[in-house]
Design a protein around this motif. Sequence first.
Motif, PDB file in Angstrom:
ATOM      1  N   GLN A  37     -72.620 -23.139 -32.230  1.00 47.11           N
ATOM      2  CA  GLN A  37     -73.069 -22.945 -33.614  1.00 47.11           C
ATOM      3  C   GLN A  37     -73.152 -21.457 -33.932  1.00 47.11           C
ATOM      4  N   LEU A  38     -73.576 -20.659 -32.956  1.00 46.38           N
ATOM      5  CA  LEU A  38     -73.677 -19.219 -33.182  1.00 46.38           C
ATOM      6  C   LEU A  38     -72.300 -18.627 -33.482  1.00 46.38           C
ATOM      7  N   ILE A  39     -71.304 -19.006 -32.692  1.00 44.71           N
ATOM      8  CA  ILE A  39     -69.941 -18.514 -32.921  1.00 44.71           C
ATOM      9  C   ILE A  39     -69.465 -18.945 -34.318  1.00 44.71           C
ATOM     10  N   GLU A  40     -69.782 -20.189 -34.687  1.00 46.99           N
ATOM     11  CA  GLU A  40     -69.395 -20.702 -36.003  1.00 46.99           C
ATOM     12  C   GLU A  40     -70.047 -19.871 -37.117  1.00 46.99           C
ATOM     13  N   VAL A  41     -71.325 -19.567 -36.961  1.00 48.35           N
ATOM     14  CA  VAL A  41     -72.027 -18.810 -38.005  1.00 48.35           C
ATOM     15  C   VAL A  41     -71.449 -17.398 -38.127  1.00 48.35           C
ATOM     16  N   ASP A  80     -73.450 -15.916 -22.943  1.00 50.51           N
ATOM     17  CA  ASP A  80     -73.038 -17.158 -22.289  1.00 50.51           C
ATOM     18  C   ASP A  80     -71.722 -17.697 -22.851  1.00 50.51           C
ATOM     19  N   CYS A  81     -71.207 -17.062 -23.891  1.00 50.75           N
ATOM     20  CA  CYS A  81     -69.922 -17.495 -24.471  1.00 50.75           C
ATOM     21  C   CYS A  81     -68.791 -16.891 -23.642  1.00 50.75           C
ATOM     22  N   GLU A  82     -68.700 -17.292 -22.362  1.00 45.20           N
ATOM     23  CA  GLU A  82     -67.719 -16.657 -21.482  1.00 45.20           C
ATOM     24  C   GLU A  82     -66.307 -16.696 -22.053  1.00 45.20           C
ATOM     25  N   ASP A  83     -65.930 -17.850 -22.622  1.00 47.93           N
ATOM     26  CA  ASP A  83     -64.555 -17.981 -23.099  1.00 47.93           C
ATOM     27  C   ASP A  83     -64.300 -17.218 -24.388  1.00 47.93           C
ATOM     28  N   GLU A  84     -65.345 -17.054 -25.186  1.00 47.97           N
ATOM     29  CA  GLU A  84     -65.147 -16.450 -26.492  1.00 47.97           C
ATOM     30  C   GLU A  84     -65.531 -14.970 -26.541  1.00 47.97           C
ATOM     31  N   LEU A  85     -66.293 -14.524 -25.520  1.00 50.49           N
ATOM     32  CA  LEU A  85     -66.906 -13.202 -25.613  1.00 50.49           C
ATOM     33  C   LEU A  85     -65.899 -12.066 -25.789  1.00 50.49           C
ATOM     34  N   LEU A  86     -64.883 -12.042 -24.938  1.00 47.21           N
ATOM     35  CA  LEU A  86     -63.937 -10.942 -25.008  1.00 47.21           C
ATOM     36  C   LEU A  86     -63.090 -11.052 -26.275  1.00 47.21           C
ATOM     37  N   LEU A  87     -62.843 -12.296 -26.691  1.00 49.60           N
ATOM     38  CA  LEU A  87     -62.114 -12.531 -27.929  1.00 49.60           C
ATOM     39  C   LEU A  87     -62.927 -12.003 -29.119  1.00 49.60           C
ATOM     40  N   LEU A  88     -64.214 -12.350 -29.095  1.00 48.11           N
ATOM     41  CA  LEU A  88     -65.128 -11.912 -30.152  1.00 48.11           C
ATOM     42  C   LEU A  88     -65.192 -10.385 -30.190  1.00 48.11           C
ATOM     43  N   ALA A  89     -65.223  -9.781 -28.996  1.00 53.93           N
ATOM     44  CA  ALA A  89     -65.305  -8.325 -28.916  1.00 53.93           C
ATOM     45  C   ALA A  89     -64.071  -7.677 -29.529  1.00 53.93           C
ATOM     46  N   GLY A  90     -62.959  -8.427 -29.612  1.00 51.39           N
ATOM     47  CA  GLY A  90     -61.764  -7.909 -30.255  1.00 51.39           C
ATOM     48  C   GLY A  90     -61.818  -8.011 -31.776  1.00 51.39           C
ATOM     49  N   GLN A  91     -62.689  -8.888 -32.283  1.00 54.72           N
ATOM     50  CA  GLN A  91     -62.788  -9.129 -33.729  1.00 54.72           C
ATOM     51  C   GLN A  91     -63.922  -8.339 -34.369  1.00 54.72           C
ATOM     52  N   LEU A  92     -64.851  -7.914 -33.532  1.00 56.21           N
ATOM     53  CA  LEU A  92     -66.057  -7.274 -34.025  1.00 56.21           C
ATOM     54  C   LEU A  92     -66.313  -5.999 -33.253  1.00 56.21           C
ATOM     55  N   ASN A 149     -70.692  -0.588 -21.297  1.00 55.75           N
ATOM     56  CA  ASN A 149     -70.909  -2.035 -21.283  1.00 55.75           C
ATOM     57  C   ASN A 149     -69.706  -2.751 -20.675  1.00 55.75           C
ATOM     58  N   ALA A 150     -69.875  -4.080 -20.488  1.00 52.38           N
ATOM     59  CA  ALA A 150     -68.836  -4.863 -19.823  1.00 52.38           C
ATOM     60  C   ALA A 150     -67.575  -4.976 -20.674  1.00 52.38           C
ATOM     61  N   VAL A 151     -67.744  -4.974 -21.994  1.00 52.26           N
ATOM     62  CA  VAL A 151     -66.575  -5.106 -22.866  1.00 52.26           C
ATOM     63  C   VAL A 151     -65.664  -3.883 -22.710  1.00 52.26           C
ATOM     64  N   ALA A 152     -66.280  -2.706 -22.665  1.00 54.25           N
ATOM     65  CA  ALA A 152     -65.500  -1.480 -22.467  1.00 54.25           C
ATOM     66  C   ALA A 152     -64.866  -1.485 -21.082  1.00 54.25           C
ATOM     67  N   MET A 153     -65.633  -1.966 -20.092  1.00 52.28           N
ATOM     68  CA  MET A 153     -65.113  -2.028 -18.727  1.00 52.28           C
ATOM     69  C   MET A 153     -63.929  -2.999 -18.643  1.00 52.28           C
ATOM     70  N   ALA A 154     -63.999  -4.076 -19.438  1.00 51.77           N
ATOM     71  CA  ALA A 154     -62.945  -5.099 -19.401  1.00 51.77           C
ATOM     72  C   ALA A 154     -61.598  -4.540 -19.841  1.00 51.77           C
ATOM     73  N   LYS A 155     -61.610  -3.480 -20.661  1.00 51.78           N
ATOM     74  CA  LYS A 155     -60.341  -2.900 -21.123  1.00 51.78           C
ATOM     75  C   LYS A 155     -59.559  -2.313 -19.949  1.00 51.78           C
ATOM     76  N   ASP A 156     -60.284  -1.682 -19.008  1.00 45.85           N
ATOM     77  CA  ASP A 156     -59.606  -1.078 -17.856  1.00 45.85           C
ATOM     78  C   ASP A 156     -59.585  -1.981 -16.628  1.00 45.85           C
ATOM     79  N   HIS A 157     -60.554  -2.875 -16.553  1.00 41.01           N
ATOM     80  CA  HIS A 157     -60.644  -3.763 -15.378  1.00 41.01           C
ATOM     81  C   HIS A 157     -60.714  -5.217 -15.840  1.00 41.01           C
ATOM     82  N   PRO A 158     -59.691  -5.676 -16.556  1.00 42.20           N
ATOM     83  CA  PRO A 158     -59.788  -7.021 -17.144  1.00 42.20           C
ATOM     84  C   PRO A 158     -59.992  -8.121 -16.109  1.00 42.20           C
TER      85      PRO A 158
END
Lengths: 272, 440
Positions: free
Chosen positions: A154-158, A34-46, B125-134
């Motif tokens: 809070q989850l993002i913060e933790v 549900d962290c739409e705004d942070e999810l892809l950012l988070l995926a870049g950090q982790l 997963n969607a994260v991998a898909m987002a790399k090619d289809h942002p």
Amino acid sequence: MVSDQRSLASDRALPKLAVWKFTSCDGCQLSLLDCEDELLLLAGQLDIAYFLEASSQVKEGPYDISLVEGSITTPADAQRILDVRRQSQVLISIGACATAGGIQALRNFADIQAFTRAVYAHPEYIATLKESTPISAHVTVDFELQGCPINKHQLIEVISAFLHQRPPQVANHSVCIECKLRGNVCVWVAHGTPCMGPVTHAGCGAICPSYNRGCYACYGPKENSNTGSLCHWWAENLHVENTLIIENLRNFNPLAPAFKQESEGRADGDSD
Amino acid sequence: MAAQRKTIKVDYLARVEGEGALHIDYDDSGIQEVKLKIFEPPRFFEALLAGRSYLEAPDITARICGICPVAYQMSAVHAMEDALGIKPTGALRELRRLLYCGEWIESHMLHISMLHASDFLGYPNAVAMAKDHPKVVKNALEIKKAGNALVRLIGGREVHPINVRVGGFYKAPSTNALLSLQQQLEAARSLAEQLVCWSATLPFPDYEWRGEDLYEFVALKHPEEYPMNEGRITSSRGLDISSQEYENHFVEEHVAYSTALHCTLKARGSYLVGPIARFNLNYEKLSPRVRQLAETLNFKAPCINPFQSILVRSLEVLYAFDEALRIIGDYVMPEEPHLHTKPRAASGYAATEAPRGLLYHRYDIDKTGKISAAKIVAPTSQNQKTIEDDLRLMLPRFMHFPEDKLRGLCERAIRNYDPCISCSTHFLQLHFNDGNAEKT
């Protein structure tokens, strides 16, 4: 050479995150999605290495951070959590099930065989433990994030705090403080509505009083909550029946010590 | 003989909600056995509701599922209101429909963007898909956010909302509060339209239900609207009953390998609930704009390819935006947020359309409002047998695939149904004979 336990594996590009599910509704792990705004950012950090609800790709442990949702209710899961602990540098239990047994821990106060018969025609097919227990009853937990469901910010913060090796900034005051910060009129004082706010852990943003109802303590007890006093005033001042008081202590966090002890004391008193 | 016997095994299904496994035995003569094994530990909701107040039902049953809590709250309050003999109408009724629109958007978008779309394009997963289809992934998240905003405003929060009450709501939102969402919903609607068009271009496996293989579709039907909270339970083979009659026609069976009960129609066996069933039975009730777009894409009811469920879900998302905008446009804040509720000894029944399909609740309450019995039938319990049937029908056509590709296709076939395993397990760990399923 013994590695420094405090450090995250520095030879890897990204720290590895794992998300584990035990007995639960999936709502807390959903908070991550549900962290739409942070999810892809988070995926870049982790490196999201293990998260079956979101990915069919599974990377082997060990993991730098494990988020654990759900309580332990089966013999197999009591074993699995040991394995999760062994593979995890940091283990964070998330949500009321993982931290306080969840609603399914109501079985701990009842006869489990009667429970199984009420739902299943063939109870002999079912293998379950007599009790639903929090993760901390089985393994060492590095941090507990309370709430049913948890607050995604809070989850993002933790997660971010553990990534940066600093203490998480999760306020441990009561819902009352959040209510005052929101500028709400007190539902108890103004309307005589029974409210668990004074003993309940902050995090929801005092939503129930903001919607004209009393808090039902889905975030569990705050630190040093004076539950006994609150229940006393529910009875004295608001004339709430003892059974209703017990039910409010026994809903989503029934095994949180501050709630469990008070509910047991009241249940015993009732039967005397 | 035994040497030719092959097995497809998936120990832990990914990108579904909850814990399940798949076991298929087959040989040259065909499929021998298909088991969708649900090992999600049971949680005994029906048992733990006993003795609790009728007012707690929406808060407690919400916890059955973090993905569709509103559905549980809706079926619970409608069943309780049936027991109390009251019926919220006007703005209260519309607000409930608006809240449901929010959950359909949230839940369908979670499935489309995070769980399902990557299947068609070969990503884990969607994260991998987002790399090619942002753009596709970002827009999908934007659409989902609009659904979250709706549920948050009316319900108080996205997961396990707190504002739903027997008789209505604890607090009704102001007209201005609802209007403040209009812009975000309009913007998300136009993204949803793009999503529908994009979904239509996905490569769908060549598989259709034909003739005798066509399932019996079961969904609510309402004379004036696409069904959410109300309607009669109907089917493509002539079923037409009220919620009160549900247990006369449907039966739950406890099978050894699943903690979810299998639900079947007494007269005819397995059946299908969910978006495809709803779409096929209620196509003409979709908004004209949605039907027009579907027809432009040459996609009309009946949908008979389960892989196209992603397209049906995206059309339902678009419809939910049309409905939400209509309701907000007409909204006048009700004078009281809920009807007066006074307990009485009675039974109450309700079925509503959860994102994944028909969700039935029945409660018995005593004169003080304490629940004495509860029965809940989740959509995935109803589809479980159909999912197995579907694998049985589908596999013979793809036997020429290499084993890993075949296994992947089976997983995809299961994901078509968006099974919510957490919902379906009324609630405990099974046990079938030790290890016997693992021998191959």
